[in-house]
Motif scaffolding. Structure first.
Motif, PDB file in Angstrom:
ATOM      1  N   ALA A 277       0.836  -1.206   0.000  1.00 29.95           N
ATOM      2  CA  ALA A 277       0.000   0.000   0.000  1.00 29.95           C
ATOM      3  C   ALA A 277       0.872   1.257   0.000  1.00 29.95           C
ATOM      4  CB  ALA A 277      -0.924  -0.001   1.217  1.00 29.95           C
ATOM      5  N   GLU A 278       1.931   1.233   0.781  1.00 30.17           N
ATOM      6  CA  GLU A 278       2.796   2.422   0.853  1.00 30.17           C
ATOM      7  C   GLU A 278       3.567   2.640  -0.440  1.00 30.17           C
ATOM      8  OE1 GLU A 278       4.841   2.118   4.798  1.00 30.17           O
ATOM      9  OE2 GLU A 278       3.618   3.937   5.084  1.00 30.17           O
ATOM     10  N   LYS A 279       3.850   1.554  -1.104  1.00 28.00           N
ATOM     11  CA  LYS A 279       4.569   1.660  -2.382  1.00 28.00           C
ATOM     12  C   LYS A 279       3.647   2.256  -3.450  1.00 28.00           C
ATOM     13  CE  LYS A 279       6.576  -1.234  -5.933  1.00 28.00           C
ATOM     14  NZ  LYS A 279       6.311  -2.563  -6.470  1.00 28.00           N
ATOM     15  N   ASN A 280       2.388   1.848  -3.447  1.00 24.56           N
ATOM     16  CA  ASN A 280       1.485   2.199  -4.549  1.00 24.56           C
ATOM     17  C   ASN A 280       0.423   3.243  -4.205  1.00 24.56           C
ATOM     18  OD1 ASN A 280       2.434   0.185  -6.589  1.00 24.56           O
ATOM     19  ND2 ASN A 280       1.860  -1.218  -4.935  1.00 24.56           N
ATOM     20  N   PHE A 281       0.054   3.289  -2.927  1.00 30.33           N
ATOM     21  CA  PHE A 281      -0.979   4.243  -2.490  1.00 30.33           C
ATOM     22  C   PHE A 281      -0.479   4.888  -1.195  1.00 30.33           C
ATOM     23  CE2 PHE A 281      -3.153   1.074  -5.050  1.00 30.33           C
ATOM     24  CZ  PHE A 281      -4.032   1.824  -5.808  1.00 30.33           C
ATOM     25  N   GLU A 282      -1.398   5.035  -0.219  1.00 31.28           N
ATOM     26  CA  GLU A 282      -0.980   5.448   1.123  1.00 31.28           C
ATOM     27  C   GLU A 282      -1.806   4.652   2.126  1.00 31.28           C
ATOM     28  OE1 GLU A 282      -1.263   9.688   2.013  1.00 31.28           O
ATOM     29  OE2 GLU A 282      -0.279  10.142   0.093  1.00 31.28           O
ATOM     30  N   LEU A 283      -1.348   4.633   3.350  1.00 30.00           N
ATOM     31  CA  LEU A 283      -2.161   4.005   4.399  1.00 30.00           C
ATOM     32  C   LEU A 283      -3.138   5.043   4.922  1.00 30.00           C
ATOM     33  CD1 LEU A 283       0.678   2.027   6.159  1.00 30.00           C
ATOM     34  CD2 LEU A 283      -1.277   1.042   4.934  1.00 30.00           C
ATOM     35  N   TYR A 284      -4.369   4.639   5.123  1.00 30.18           N
ATOM     36  CA  TYR A 284      -5.378   5.587   5.595  1.00 30.18           C
ATOM     37  C   TYR A 284      -5.182   5.923   7.076  1.00 30.18           C
ATOM     38  CZ  TYR A 284      -9.844   7.505   7.037  1.00 30.18           C
ATOM     39  OH  TYR A 284     -10.804   8.313   7.576  1.00 30.18           O
ATOM     40  N   SER A 285      -4.816   4.925   7.864  1.00 27.90           N
ATOM     41  CA  SER A 285      -4.904   5.078   9.323  1.00 27.90           C
ATOM     42  C   SER A 285      -3.566   5.403   9.976  1.00 27.90           C
ATOM     43  CB  SER A 285      -5.468   3.787   9.926  1.00 27.90           C
ATOM     44  OG  SER A 285      -6.685   3.469   9.296  1.00 27.90           O
ATOM     45  N   ASP A 286      -3.659   5.891  11.183  1.00 28.55           N
ATOM     46  CA  ASP A 286      -2.505   6.227  12.020  1.00 28.55           C
ATOM     47  C   ASP A 286      -1.520   5.057  12.046  1.00 28.55           C
ATOM     48  OD1 ASP A 286      -0.723   6.737  14.052  1.00 28.55           O
ATOM     49  OD2 ASP A 286      -2.249   7.378  15.509  1.00 28.55           O
ATOM     50  N   THR A 295      -6.245  -4.032   6.272  1.00 26.48           N
ATOM     51  CA  THR A 295      -5.548  -2.788   5.934  1.00 26.48           C
ATOM     52  C   THR A 295      -6.457  -1.903   5.092  1.00 26.48           C
ATOM     53  OG1 THR A 295      -3.383  -3.842   6.061  1.00 26.48           O
ATOM     54  CG2 THR A 295      -3.528  -1.824   4.741  1.00 26.48           C
ATOM     55  N   ASN A 296      -6.546  -0.647   5.517  1.00 23.63           N
ATOM     56  CA  ASN A 296      -7.386   0.326   4.837  1.00 23.63           C
ATOM     57  C   ASN A 296      -6.469   1.209   3.972  1.00 23.63           C
ATOM     58  OD1 ASN A 296      -9.755   1.606   4.209  1.00 23.63           O
ATOM     59  ND2 ASN A 296      -9.967   2.682   6.162  1.00 23.63           N
ATOM     60  N   VAL A 297      -6.627   1.095   2.670  1.00 26.59           N
ATOM     61  CA  VAL A 297      -5.716   1.769   1.741  1.00 26.59           C
ATOM     62  C   VAL A 297      -6.365   3.057   1.223  1.00 26.59           C
ATOM     63  CG1 VAL A 297      -4.359   1.512  -0.372  1.00 26.59           C
ATOM     64  CG2 VAL A 297      -4.871  -0.506   1.040  1.00 26.59           C
ATOM     65  N   LYS A 298      -5.650   4.156   1.340  1.00 28.60           N
ATOM     66  CA  LYS A 298      -6.145   5.451   0.862  1.00 28.60           C
ATOM     67  C   LYS A 298      -6.075   5.444  -0.657  1.00 28.60           C
ATOM     68  CE  LYS A 298      -5.544  10.152   2.622  1.00 28.60           C
ATOM     69  NZ  LYS A 298      -4.637  10.914   3.511  1.00 28.60           N
ATOM     70  N   ASN A 299      -7.163   5.782  -1.291  1.00 31.10           N
ATOM     71  CA  ASN A 299      -7.254   5.698  -2.757  1.00 31.10           C
ATOM     72  C   ASN A 299      -6.622   6.931  -3.397  1.00 31.10           C
ATOM     73  OD1 ASN A 299      -7.948   5.174  -5.382  1.00 31.10           O
ATOM     74  ND2 ASN A 299     -10.170   5.310  -5.068  1.00 31.10           N
ATOM     75  N   THR A 300      -5.323   7.086  -3.198  1.00 30.56           N
ATOM     76  CA  THR A 300      -4.625   8.300  -3.677  1.00 30.56           C
ATOM     77  C   THR A 300      -4.562   8.370  -5.193  1.00 30.56           C
ATOM     78  OG1 THR A 300      -2.601   7.038  -3.319  1.00 30.56           O
ATOM     79  CG2 THR A 300      -3.158   8.683  -1.659  1.00 30.56           C
ATOM     80  N   LYS A 301      -4.683   7.226  -5.871  1.00 32.64           N
ATOM     81  CA  LYS A 301      -4.632   7.228  -7.348  1.00 32.64           C
ATOM     82  C   LYS A 301      -6.023   7.421  -7.942  1.00 32.64           C
ATOM     83  CE  LYS A 301      -0.511   4.644  -8.615  1.00 32.64           C
ATOM     84  NZ  LYS A 301       0.258   4.359  -7.407  1.00 32.64           N
ATOM     85  N   ASN A 302      -7.006   7.595  -7.040  1.00 31.43           N
ATOM     86  CA  ASN A 302      -8.385   7.789  -7.487  1.00 31.43           C
ATOM     87  C   ASN A 302      -8.847   6.707  -8.469  1.00 31.43           C
ATOM     88  OD1 ASN A 302     -10.733   9.174  -7.140  1.00 31.43           O
ATOM     89  ND2 ASN A 302     -10.347  10.661  -8.772  1.00 31.43           N
ATOM     90  N   ILE A 303      -8.534   5.492  -8.148  1.00 32.14           N
ATOM     91  CA  ILE A 303      -8.971   4.380  -9.003  1.00 32.14           C
ATOM     92  C   ILE A 303     -10.465   4.129  -8.795  1.00 32.14           C
ATOM     93  CG2 ILE A 303      -6.706   3.232  -8.963  1.00 32.14           C
ATOM     94  CD1 ILE A 303      -8.107   1.186  -6.950  1.00 32.14           C
ATOM     95  N   ILE A 354      -4.060  -5.674 -12.923  1.00 28.12           N
ATOM     96  CA  ILE A 354      -5.289  -4.983 -13.337  1.00 28.12           C
ATOM     97  C   ILE A 354      -5.065  -3.479 -13.419  1.00 28.12           C
ATOM     98  CG2 ILE A 354      -7.663  -4.408 -12.633  1.00 28.12           C
ATOM     99  CD1 ILE A 354      -7.714  -7.304 -11.394  1.00 28.12           C
ATOM    100  N   LEU A 355      -4.359  -2.936 -12.416  1.00 32.11           N
ATOM    101  CA  LEU A 355      -4.156  -1.480 -12.367  1.00 32.11           C
ATOM    102  C   LEU A 355      -2.911  -1.037 -13.136  1.00 32.11           C
ATOM    103  CD1 LEU A 355      -4.993  -0.691  -8.606  1.00 32.11           C
ATOM    104  CD2 LEU A 355      -6.524  -0.521 -10.581  1.00 32.11           C
ATOM    105  N   GLY A 356      -2.137  -1.998 -13.622  1.00 34.48           N
ATOM    106  CA  GLY A 356      -0.902  -1.654 -14.329  1.00 34.48           C
ATOM    107  C   GLY A 356       0.115  -1.004 -13.411  1.00 34.48           C
ATOM    108  N   LEU A 357       0.223  -1.488 -12.180  1.00 29.84           N
ATOM    109  CA  LEU A 357       1.147  -0.883 -11.196  1.00 29.84           C
ATOM    110  C   LEU A 357       2.553  -1.448 -11.364  1.00 29.84           C
ATOM    111  CD1 LEU A 357      -1.131  -0.978  -8.016  1.00 29.84           C
ATOM    112  CD2 LEU A 357      -0.631   0.999  -9.443  1.00 29.84           C
TER     113      LEU A 357
END
Lengths: 357, 357
Positions: A277-286, A295-303, A354-357
């Motif tokens: 998640a940290e490599k590709n997005f961000e972590l949502y929680s503290d 794990t709750n992943v912050k949708n920083t790429k707006n997928i 799927i996301l081409g990451l």
């Protein structure tokens, strides 16, 4: 096609455990039923690290949560919430005319033990309710530290929702001073949904004796008294299928995988998903209070999370979108129960493709 | 050795139904879950002969019984009891601080509709609770006649425990004016225990709107509102295994055996056991109101019931002793669910051999 579940319950259930759900019935007033239920209680005590009695309820975790807050609040409950399931304690209190105050923490943060101290210091409360692992946000509260605070207030009954962490994350119930610790079958234990289990301390029992109108089906004191009198049989017909499967799975957890290995595997899986998640997005929680089971992943790429889940579904996988108001802002990957590290890596590989990451 | 169960629940479950209990999990917030739960509701409406909404609860029948009497009594409940399960309604009311009066009938007798009329004529009550089939005594109450009386009192909500008769004995819920009719899976439906189902009329819904403090997990109004909003999904994670098995079994009952054939088979089995009992012992209960799903046999020969059951156990059968104070005075043979006439005859033949009848 069956989709492998990486959602925070129901979880993927081992075929051997599913097979136990299909065992033929026995009489629930038989000696075999008593032995089965006693064995489950003995083994659940090991999962919870407790000497307290174990109560089993044919309900989801919510059933025993309601029973706990209703039966053990004589004065007023302090509910510390970090998300949807924390708030549920409060709704349960209100709907039963049980006095309660709700202490809400900002989404994605954990309960601050100092805030618990401040609340209890008012002397207003005789019960405190906390979620250990909040699946809606991916937070794992510092339950040991909160326990240390609660110990300063001997009149306060401490009830904890470990629905989505018991058997996946180590909490020593007696050491933490937890009076009622609740879990259910469809999370880290690795069974289908349909049964919940809790610890019930002497302190909780004595408190319940003082509380009138505890109801019937969810009255923890009635359950306690009945199983003492009737050799671990329950007042109503329990879900024997879940009992068969739970008995089998507890033996597997304790004697085949080993409880400490199970906790370690959950930590390892959590690390893999967090790193991804940290490599590709961000972590949502503290980051100081991340859950070991989801794990709750912050949708920083707006997928498009629904589209991702649809594509995953075609490949035989399922993850969760964000909960409630977080629906498209986060997505959740659960790593609990008997999920293997390789299964998880395969899921992430498929998401990458799927996301081409 | 597995013992074939002839006890009034849990019942013998068909292997095909047991196999469905072992199906892999699906997400309970998925479209598949909605479709599954909607299909069950549609088919349960046929079992109950009703247009009312169907509510499903992951509890034993007691869960929905408590929900019904608590949520729908605004003034006072009149509980008509013919045995242990009738009395349970009353205990549930009292434990929830719901005003209620208990009208008890002599053991082995049925409710007299005139007594219901007398009670309701006082104007004190806004709910009446009746057991259709009382397994503790083997009585089947004249629910249609009672329904005709209740119809005279439009302010009275009529709730009926059909736990041990639905899908085994014909009661047309809407025609009888029943507002909440409750059953559970482990009796005539022929599933393992762990789930209960009820009808919920518009009148019941309107009443519940007026009742405060209905609780959470057993709040029928909350269940109703939730499934309307969320396309038949439930607030808490339900027992999906029971849903899979119930869905399968309802299709079998309605489309393979046929509901009327099922009712007829239950009547035929009841006649066989009654004839056998009258030949060798006596019937315990009022002959005008005998249960079609369980027969309570008066132990006129003063046989040792435990010894009989032990000997039967060695041959792979199990029956029930008398309930509570009737423990050695009667014994009970259940003839419900998917029990075949031949199975029942084989049981009786074995009893004959053991007792030298």
């Amino acid at each position: 096609m069956h989709k492998k579940l990486f959602i925070p319950g129901p979880v993927e259930v081992r075929p051997e455990v599913l097979a136990k759900m299909a065992e033929p019935m026995i009489g629930h007033r038989s000696k075999d039923a008593s032995a089965l239920q006693r064995r489950i209680s003995d083994n659940m005590r090991k999962i919870f690290f407790t000497e307290s009695e174990i109560l089993i309820s044919t309900t989801s975790g919510s059933g025993l949560m309601e029973g706990a807050i209703r039966c053990c609040t004589a004065k007023k409950a302090a509910v510390f919430s970090v998300g949807a399931f924390g708030k549920r304690w409060y709704e349960m209190a209100v709907s039963n005319n049980v006095q309660a105050d709700l202490y809400e923490v900002e989404m994605g943060k954990a309960v601050d033990p100092e805030e618990v101290d401040k609340a209890l210091a008012t002397g207003e409360y005789d019960l405190v309710a906390v979620t250990h692992n909040e699946t809606s946000t991916g937070i794992m509260n510092p339950i040991e530290e909160i326990g240390e605070i609660v110990k300063k207030y001997p009149e306060v009954v401490f009830i904890v929702d470990m629905v989505s962490s018991a058997a996946g994350s180590k909490v020593e119930v007696d050491k933490c001073g937890i009076d009622i610790c609740i879990t259910s079958t469809q999370k880290c234990i690795g069974l289908p949904p349909g049964m919940s289990i809790c610890t019930f301390s002497e302190k909780a029992r004595k408190r319940a004796e003082q509380v009138p109108n505890r109801g019937y089906y969810l009255d923890l004191l009635q359950l306690y008294k009945y199983i003492q009198k009737k050799d671990y049989q329950y007042p109503s017909t329990p879900s024997l299928s879940h009992m068969f499967a739970l008995d089998y799975q507890l033996d597997y957890i304790l004697n085949e995988e080993g409880l400490e290995n199970r906790f370690a595997r959950h930590k390892e899986m959590a690390k893999i998903v967090r790193d991804w998640a940290e490599k590709n997005f961000e972590l949502y929680s503290d980051k100081n209070h991340l859950s070991n089971t989801v794990t709750n992943v912050k949708n920083t790429k707006n997928i498009d999370v629904s589209a991702l889940n649809k594509a995953l579904g075609e490949r035989g996988f399922q993850i969760s979108n964000g909960y409630g108001s977080l629906k498209d802002k986060t997505f959740r990957i659960a790593h609990m129960a008997d999920c293997k590290v390789e299964d998880l890596k395969e899921l992430l590989k498929n998401i990458d493709e799927i996301l081409g990451l």
